[in-house]
Design a protein around this motif. Structure first.
Motif, PDB file in Angstrom:
ATOM      1  N   ILE A 364     -58.031 -20.537 -58.002  1.00 11.53           N
ATOM      2  CA  ILE A 364     -57.565 -19.288 -58.158  1.00 11.53           C
ATOM      3  C   ILE A 364     -57.438 -18.163 -59.695  1.00 11.53           C
ATOM      4  N   THR A 365     -57.685 -17.083 -59.260  1.00 11.27           N
ATOM      5  CA  THR A 365     -57.504 -16.954 -60.368  1.00 11.27           C
ATOM      6  C   THR A 365     -55.681 -15.791 -60.550  1.00 11.27           C
ATOM      7  N   SER A 366     -55.819 -15.162 -61.912  1.00 12.86           N
ATOM      8  CA  SER A 366     -54.998 -15.183 -62.552  1.00 12.86           C
ATOM      9  C   SER A 366     -54.268 -13.713 -63.398  1.00 12.86           C
ATOM     10  N   SER A 367     -53.154 -12.697 -63.453  1.00  8.83           N
ATOM     11  CA  SER A 367     -53.732 -11.342 -64.115  1.00  8.83           C
ATOM     12  C   SER A 367     -52.716 -11.931 -65.347  1.00  8.83           C
ATOM     13  N   PHE A 368     -52.692 -10.538 -66.157  1.00 10.30           N
ATOM     14  CA  PHE A 368     -51.778 -11.350 -67.596  1.00 10.30           C
ATOM     15  C   PHE A 368     -51.429  -9.934 -68.744  1.00 10.30           C
ATOM     16  N   GLY A 369     -50.391  -9.529 -69.437  1.00 15.95           N
ATOM     17  CA  GLY A 369     -49.348  -8.418 -69.515  1.00 15.95           C
ATOM     18  C   GLY A 369     -49.678  -9.508 -70.493  1.00 15.95           C
ATOM     19  N   LEU A 370     -49.394  -8.532 -72.262  1.00 19.11           N
ATOM     20  CA  LEU A 370     -49.774  -9.572 -73.186  1.00 19.11           C
ATOM     21  C   LEU A 370     -49.237  -7.669 -74.288  1.00 19.11           C
ATOM     22  N   TYR A 371     -47.452  -8.541 -74.514  1.00 16.28           N
ATOM     23  CA  TYR A 371     -47.036  -7.379 -75.548  1.00 16.28           C
ATOM     24  C   TYR A 371     -47.104  -7.767 -76.885  1.00 16.28           C
ATOM     25  N   TYR A 372     -46.464  -7.170 -77.807  1.00 11.12           N
ATOM     26  CA  TYR A 372     -47.141  -7.939 -78.683  1.00 11.12           C
ATOM     27  C   TYR A 372     -46.473  -6.920 -79.805  1.00 11.12           C
ATOM     28  N   PHE A 373     -45.670  -7.836 -80.854  1.00 10.83           N
ATOM     29  CA  PHE A 373     -44.269  -6.773 -81.470  1.00 10.83           C
ATOM     30  C   PHE A 373     -43.776  -7.699 -82.883  1.00 10.83           C
ATOM     31  N   PHE A 387     -42.023  -4.542 -70.801  1.00 10.30           N
ATOM     32  CA  PHE A 387     -43.566  -4.193 -71.660  1.00 10.30           C
ATOM     33  C   PHE A 387     -44.509  -4.583 -71.314  1.00 10.30           C
ATOM     34  N   ALA A 388     -44.583  -5.732 -71.425  1.00  8.83           N
ATOM     35  CA  ALA A 388     -45.159  -6.897 -70.782  1.00  8.83           C
ATOM     36  C   ALA A 388     -44.943  -7.319 -69.614  1.00  8.83           C
ATOM     37  N   ASP A 389     -44.165  -6.979 -68.400  1.00  4.47           N
ATOM     38  CA  ASP A 389     -44.089  -6.682 -67.215  1.00  4.47           C
ATOM     39  C   ASP A 389     -44.937  -5.964 -66.305  1.00  4.47           C
ATOM     40  N   GLN A 390     -44.794  -5.100 -67.105  1.00  5.30           N
ATOM     41  CA  GLN A 390     -45.275  -3.424 -67.234  1.00  5.30           C
ATOM     42  C   GLN A 390     -46.970  -3.188 -67.331  1.00  5.30           C
ATOM     43  N   LEU A 391     -47.693  -3.934 -68.362  1.00  6.84           N
ATOM     44  CA  LEU A 391     -48.547  -4.727 -68.469  1.00  6.84           C
ATOM     45  C   LEU A 391     -49.656  -5.007 -67.354  1.00  6.84           C
ATOM     46  N   LEU A 392     -48.759  -6.594 -67.062  1.00  7.22           N
ATOM     47  CA  LEU A 392     -49.753  -7.014 -65.933  1.00  7.22           C
ATOM     48  C   LEU A 392     -49.454  -6.384 -64.389  1.00  7.22           C
ATOM     49  N   LEU A 393     -48.456  -5.380 -64.232  1.00 11.74           N
ATOM     50  CA  LEU A 393     -48.841  -4.789 -63.324  1.00 11.74           C
ATOM     51  C   LEU A 393     -50.124  -3.780 -63.725  1.00 11.74           C
ATOM     52  N   GLN A 394     -50.258  -3.370 -64.824  1.00 12.59           N
ATOM     53  CA  GLN A 394     -51.421  -2.796 -65.160  1.00 12.59           C
ATOM     54  C   GLN A 394     -52.483  -3.127 -65.000  1.00 12.59           C
ATOM     55  N   SER A 395     -52.607  -4.710 -64.504  1.00 14.37           N
ATOM     56  CA  SER A 395     -53.613  -5.030 -64.705  1.00 14.37           C
ATOM     57  C   SER A 395     -54.129  -5.641 -62.747  1.00 14.37           C
ATOM     58  N   LYS A 396     -52.685  -5.837 -62.177  1.00 10.77           N
ATOM     59  CA  LYS A 396     -53.482  -5.943 -61.345  1.00 10.77           C
ATOM     60  C   LYS A 396     -53.997  -4.755 -60.669  1.00 10.77           C
ATOM     61  N   GLU A 397     -53.508  -3.499 -61.055  1.00  7.05           N
ATOM     62  CA  GLU A 397     -53.928  -2.335 -60.647  1.00  7.05           C
ATOM     63  C   GLU A 397     -55.504  -1.788 -61.589  1.00  7.05           C
ATOM     64  N   LEU A 398     -55.761  -2.396 -61.736  1.00  8.80           N
ATOM     65  CA  LEU A 398     -57.028  -2.541 -62.164  1.00  8.80           C
ATOM     66  C   LEU A 398     -58.230  -3.801 -61.784  1.00  8.80           C
ATOM     67  N   GLY A 399     -57.782  -4.294 -60.964  1.00  8.02           N
ATOM     68  CA  GLY A 399     -58.625  -5.025 -60.127  1.00  8.02           C
ATOM     69  C   GLY A 399     -58.170  -6.504 -60.401  1.00  8.02           C
ATOM     70  N   LYS A 400     -57.007  -7.304 -60.820  1.00 11.78           N
ATOM     71  CA  LYS A 400     -55.953  -8.386 -61.168  1.00 11.78           C
ATOM     72  C   LYS A 400     -57.871  -9.406 -61.554  1.00 11.78           C
ATOM     73  N   ASN A 401     -57.340 -10.375 -62.407  1.00 14.24           N
ATOM     74  CA  ASN A 401     -57.853 -11.430 -63.137  1.00 14.24           C
ATOM     75  C   ASN A 401     -58.416 -10.424 -64.441  1.00 14.24           C
ATOM     76  N   LYS A 402     -57.266 -10.061 -65.491  1.00 15.67           N
ATOM     77  CA  LYS A 402     -57.452  -9.352 -66.423  1.00 15.67           C
ATOM     78  C   LYS A 402     -56.616  -9.530 -67.598  1.00 15.67           C
ATOM     79  N   VAL A 403     -56.242  -8.969 -68.069  1.00 13.11           N
ATOM     80  CA  VAL A 403     -55.607  -9.283 -69.194  1.00 13.11           C
ATOM     81  C   VAL A 403     -55.589  -7.606 -70.339  1.00 13.11           C
ATOM     82  N   THR A 404     -54.616  -7.428 -70.373  1.00 11.93           N
ATOM     83  CA  THR A 404     -53.720  -6.040 -70.275  1.00 11.93           C
ATOM     84  C   THR A 404     -52.867  -6.005 -72.007  1.00 11.93           C
ATOM     85  N   CYS A 405     -53.189  -6.303 -72.799  1.00 11.11           N
ATOM     86  CA  CYS A 405     -52.014  -5.977 -73.630  1.00 11.11           C
ATOM     87  C   CYS A 405     -51.830  -4.402 -74.670  1.00 11.11           C
TER      88      CYS A 405
END
Length: 418
Positions: A364-373, A387-405
């Protein structure tokens, strides 16, 4: 069950024979009646504090018994009268309060018969042993300790025989194990010294001291019973709380516990990274295999996440295949490195599953959204999660298996994608 009933009645009628065949009164009847009333009263009160134990399906209760001192003082016949009145008082009390077991009536005959026989033996052993121990320093107390051990062993022999008849004990090894698990040397010492003091006070007719000793025993037992109940209640509350806060499939904390921890961390004001992660194309796994395989993949995902976290970090199952991590007191760059290592570790691993009687390795692969504060500097934990959940959606939209932070702390911090 018929054999058990015959066993109960055999003990009872043997006790009747011993009491009326060997048990002539040797004390004044008025003295006997006073002692009988005091023992009956406090034994009935104490009965509510007795501890119930269970061996298989058979329950029995135990606690300090006063029958040894009464049996030595009043003899087998007096002991039979006491046990009969006391045991039937307990029986009718339980019947009236609707707490009686199904076999309570027959168990009453067992209790009368067994206790009369056990402590009648104690009576005769005391008569034989007292002249021998009388001249020894502390001989009386040594004898009482011997009698406490002896009568306890006889009691366990009667019980283990009952268990054997009912099929609860099937071998000598199980019987020995029952003896070992049931024995408590502190209880034996308490039985010996309490009954010894009661016997000395009975012989001197120190009724106020007899009552005082019973009251002391009752208060101590009541105190320990209350503390034991409080501890048990706390254990049960903790157990139910743990069940309420634990995800049954993965064994890690669930969404309810995540909400609780977020509420607590709102007061901390520390720097955290909230990471929301999920499994890419998870529906395809369920459709290609089945939900059992999907569950196994979720377990693998949860276990993988756990292996990368420190003891101060948290991971929760916040949705079906969605997990949330809270990374505490780490620099933003360290958060990014950790999440990227997790992403790579999931990508390069696989989980073995059973499907259609064959083993399959599922990757499997996985996607991540990281919000630091910094908590509550501008953003609460709950907002940070959104906010982290929104970043996860961006990782999905950008092709999955990514970390958006995103790092909230520097002004105009750009969003990074890895």
């Amino acid at each position: 069950m018929l054999k058990a009933r015959l066993y109960d009645l055999t003990l009872f009628f043997t006790a009747v024979a011993v009491a009326f065949g060997l048990g002539a009164f040797t004390i004044d009847k008025n003295i006997f009646l006073i002692a009988l009333f005091i023992y009956w009263l406090f034994s009935t009160l104490y009965n509510h504090l007795r501890i119930t134990a269970q061996n298989g399906t058979l329950k029995f209760d135990y606690g300090i018994s006063y029958s040894l001192s009464f049996g030595i003082f009043a003899g087998p016949l007096g002991l039979f009268i006491f046990e009969t009145i006391f045991r039937f008082t307990v029986y009718f009390s339980r019947k009236s309060s609707k707490t009686a077991d199904e076999d309570e009536f027959w168990d009453t005959f067992y209790n009368i018969g067994a206790h009369v026989l056990i402590y009648s033996i104690g009576y005769f052993l005391f008569q034989l042993g007292y002249p021998l121990f009388e001249t020894i320093p502390f001989g009386f107390w040594i004898l009482m300790c011997i009698l406490a051990v002896t009568t306890t062993l006889i009691s366990y022999t009667f019980l283990s025989t009952a268990f054997y008849i009912l099929g609860e004990i099937k071998s000598l090894q199980q019987a020995i194990k029952f003896y070992k698990e049931s024995n408590n040397w502190l209880d034996l010492g308490k039985t010996a010294f309490t009954n010894g003091l009661l016997l000395l006070l009975l012989e001197e007719q120190r009724w106020e001291m007899v009552v005082g000793l019973f009251i002391l025993n009752y208060l101590v037992s009541r105190s320990f019973h209350s503390k034991s109940q409080s501890i048990q209640n706390k254990i049960e509350r903790d157990k139910f709380e743990q069940m309420a806060y634990t995800d049954f499939l993965t064994g890690i904390p669930n969404r309810a516990y995540m909400d609780k921890k977020m509420s607590e961390l709102n007061q901390a004001g520390e720097r955290v990274g909230i990471v929301v992660a999920d499994i890419d194309k998870f529906k395809l796994i369920n459709d290609s295999y089945n939900h059992a395989v999907g569950d196994r993949v979720i377990q693998h995902f949860a276990n993988t996440l756990k292996t990368y976290l420190s003891e101060n970090d948290y991971v929760f199952r916040s949705g079906g295949e969605e997990f949330t991590m809270i990374l505490r007191n780490k620099p933003f760059s360290q958060n990014i490195d950790l999440v990227e290592r997790i992403r790579h570790g999931i990508e390069t691993s696989s989980v073995e599953v059973d499907y259609q009687s064959e083993k399959h390795a599922v990757s499997i692969t996985s996607s991540f959204g990281l919000y630091y504060f910094k908590v509550n500097h501008h953003t609460s934990m709950e907002k940070g999660y959104i906010f982290a959940d929104q970043l996860l959606l961006q990782s999905k939209e950008l092709g999955k298996n990514k970390v958006t932070c995103k790092d909230e702390l520097p002004k105009h911090a750009p969003i990074g994608v890895m």
